[in-house]
Design an enzyme around this catalytic site. Sequence first.
Site, PDB file in Angstrom:
ATOM      1  N   ASP A 275       3.812  20.162  10.064  1.00 19.20           N
ATOM      2  CA  ASP A 275       3.981  20.948   8.849  1.00 19.20           C
ATOM      3  C   ASP A 275       2.862  21.965   8.661  1.00 19.20           C
ATOM      4  O   ASP A 275       3.083  23.077   8.183  1.00 19.20           O
ATOM      5  CB  ASP A 275       4.115  20.046   7.618  1.00 19.20           C
ATOM      6  N   GLY A 276       1.648  21.619   9.061  1.00 19.90           N
ATOM      7  CA  GLY A 276       0.554  22.583   8.980  1.00 19.90           C
ATOM      8  C   GLY A 276       0.785  23.762   9.899  1.00 19.90           C
ATOM      9  O   GLY A 276       0.662  24.931   9.500  1.00 19.90           O
TER      10      GLY A 276
ATOM     11  N   ASP B  96      -4.028  11.415  20.402  1.00 17.80           N
ATOM     12  CA  ASP B  96      -5.190  12.305  20.474  1.00 17.80           C
ATOM     13  C   ASP B  96      -6.278  11.874  19.503  1.00 17.80           C
ATOM     14  O   ASP B  96      -7.471  11.941  19.823  1.00 17.80           O
ATOM     15  CB  ASP B  96      -4.773  13.748  20.178  1.00 17.80           C
TER      16      ASP B  96
ATOM     17  N   GLU C  40      -7.307  15.654  11.051  1.00 17.74           N
ATOM     18  CA  GLU C  40      -8.525  15.859  10.272  1.00 17.74           C
ATOM     19  C   GLU C  40      -8.573  14.900   9.076  1.00 17.74           C
ATOM     20  O   GLU C  40      -9.659  14.439   8.687  1.00 17.74           O
ATOM     21  CB  GLU C  40      -8.608  17.309   9.792  1.00 17.74           C
TER      22      GLU C  40
ATOM     23  N   GLY D 115       3.467  53.475  12.373  1.00 16.05           N
ATOM     24  CA  GLY D 115       3.395  54.906  12.624  1.00 16.05           C
ATOM     25  C   GLY D 115       2.761  55.273  13.951  1.00 16.05           C
ATOM     26  O   GLY D 115       3.196  56.219  14.616  1.00 16.05           O
TER      27      GLY D 115
ATOM     28  N   ALA E 122       0.104  16.858   5.509  1.00 15.24           N
ATOM     29  CA  ALA E 122      -1.348  16.845   5.739  1.00 15.24           C
ATOM     30  C   ALA E 122      -1.681  17.508   7.064  1.00 15.24           C
ATOM     31  O   ALA E 122      -0.837  17.643   7.954  1.00 15.24           O
ATOM     32  CB  ALA E 122      -1.874  15.410   5.757  1.00 15.24           C
ATOM     33  N   TRP E 123      -2.949  17.930   7.163  1.00 15.83           N
ATOM     34  CA  TRP E 123      -3.572  18.175   8.466  1.00 15.83           C
ATOM     35  C   TRP E 123      -4.070  16.787   8.902  1.00 15.83           C
ATOM     36  O   TRP E 123      -5.184  16.381   8.606  1.00 15.83           O
ATOM     37  CB  TRP E 123      -4.727  19.151   8.337  1.00 15.83           C
TER      38      TRP E 123
END
Length: 571
Positions: free
Chosen positions: A441-442, A543, A474, A28, A470-471
């Site tokens: 996927d995360g 990484d 981590e 709006g 999964a992550w």
Amino acid sequence: MAEMTVARLIADRLVSQGVHRVFGLCGGHIQPLWDAVARAGIEIVDVRHEAAAVYMAHATAEISGELGVALITAGPGLTNAVTAISNAFVARSPVLVISGRTPRPQAGMGAMQDIPQAEIVRPISRLVEQVSERHHVVARLDKTIAAALGAVTGATGPAYIDLPTDLLTEEAHEADIPPLAMEFRNAIEVAPSPSAVAQAAGLIRDSSRIVVIGGRSVRAAVGQVRTFISMAQALYLDSGESRGAIRDDLPGFVPAVRGRAMSEADLVITLGRRLDFQLGYGSPAVFSPRARFLRIGTSFEELGDTRRGDVEVQGSTDAVLTALAERGATPDVPDLEWLKDMRESNVQRTCTLSAKLQAQELDSDGRMSPNFVIGSVNDLLTDKSIVIADGGDILSFARVGLKAVDYLDCGALGCLGVGVPFAIAAALHRPDAPVFAVIGDGSFGFTAMEIDTAVRRGARAVFVVANNEAWNIERHDQMDRFDGNLVGVDLPGCRYDLLARSLGAYGERVENAGELAAALRRAVDNAPAVVDVIVSRQVKSPDYLSGLAEVPPRQAVRAWNVGEFKRYAAL
């Protein structure tokens, strides 16, 4: 609608500035502007979340070199967009964010969606403007556009302007339109000072091992960069900001020996590039202690942040490199053996990596390696392709393995969730080129509903979900450093292919490595498409192996962090 309202005045100004597509979500507080923009002939790409609108404007700016524009409604619309504005700010992407706000008679009375919007976005914007009078609208809009393009501070980035809804519907008058329109420019042009160019040329002549690191400005100066690399007998390293601008056909491009090049150069030249964590802040723990720095850029953050240059040349990359070429800036005694060794080592390591990307390398559960997914995507890329990488784990594999084509990723902010909206914007901008997004996927979960936007807008991108359930960075960290106490890292059982189908896109799941190539080809033929690829969670990404998950105290990478502590201990 023949009446000239303030909203129509803004829409016409955007048209005059060359804007032909904007991204947003109706509401709006901006509805009068939304209507006026559509009636002015500007395409509106309507999204499912305001962050996606800014992500798409960001990607458009990076790919096209032009201003990206997002229309964001007030209150939660604006707060939804904050993460994406932050990402554009860190990336220095020229994005114009236009929002509405509470009607003037209700301001300060607890009106619907009345929050201090300007104060929320001020730290992450090049400029913030709040307009309350119609005769200020065009001048303030022009200033905001100029700020996004870098003409106010010297640094490009998101700039923000909002207007109360009642002002948008107010009748505009001829006197409210300035006689001159600001020239629309794709990039800031700054001519370097002759004395700074002379100092830079002297530094180049006195050096023998030169490494050039390209930032975002390289995209607008490809010819000059290629000429300079050859003339200066230098090596070239790209970054996420510039990947794909310079490609493998340039002999000096040596991404596979990045660490060696950084640690062995005696002169490091940065082109529109901050010395952030990805470059070890320019520290002697990462670069040679004897290395000197020549920094070229248009703002202080590109010229002197973190580590001052031995020579700093303020100017656009094309202008500075052209001036250096005119001075014949080349090393007096180049280290030709070093250059040869680095180029040969790059070829050898690239061949080794190519073989690895073609190997299925099934884990003990029979799941394929993420590297194989990257290699399979590479097989379908063309010179005109755009590829997006988004995620934690998969981004690491993609950054190393994807071919050097036009490329975008999460950036220095590490902003997960950009993959789907970036790819949609890329596919709309370049509809005839194969556009791929390789997404964890995360990360996919952040903006998966934008698949609906891709379907509605006909954005023919292929979204490859590397699904390890999964992550995973981590997860490895919790396994290795926290005695296997797995908390909040597993994402089992999600069927992203079925989600895609429910939204009207093509969806396919791949569990067998031998079926991946054919599935990707079907996805290209039926795009927009989601290919849900089950990959190994056992493989540790580059990484993760570098220590990034640990968030070390002085440097992002473990080896650099150790070197930094040694350096401080020796002081």
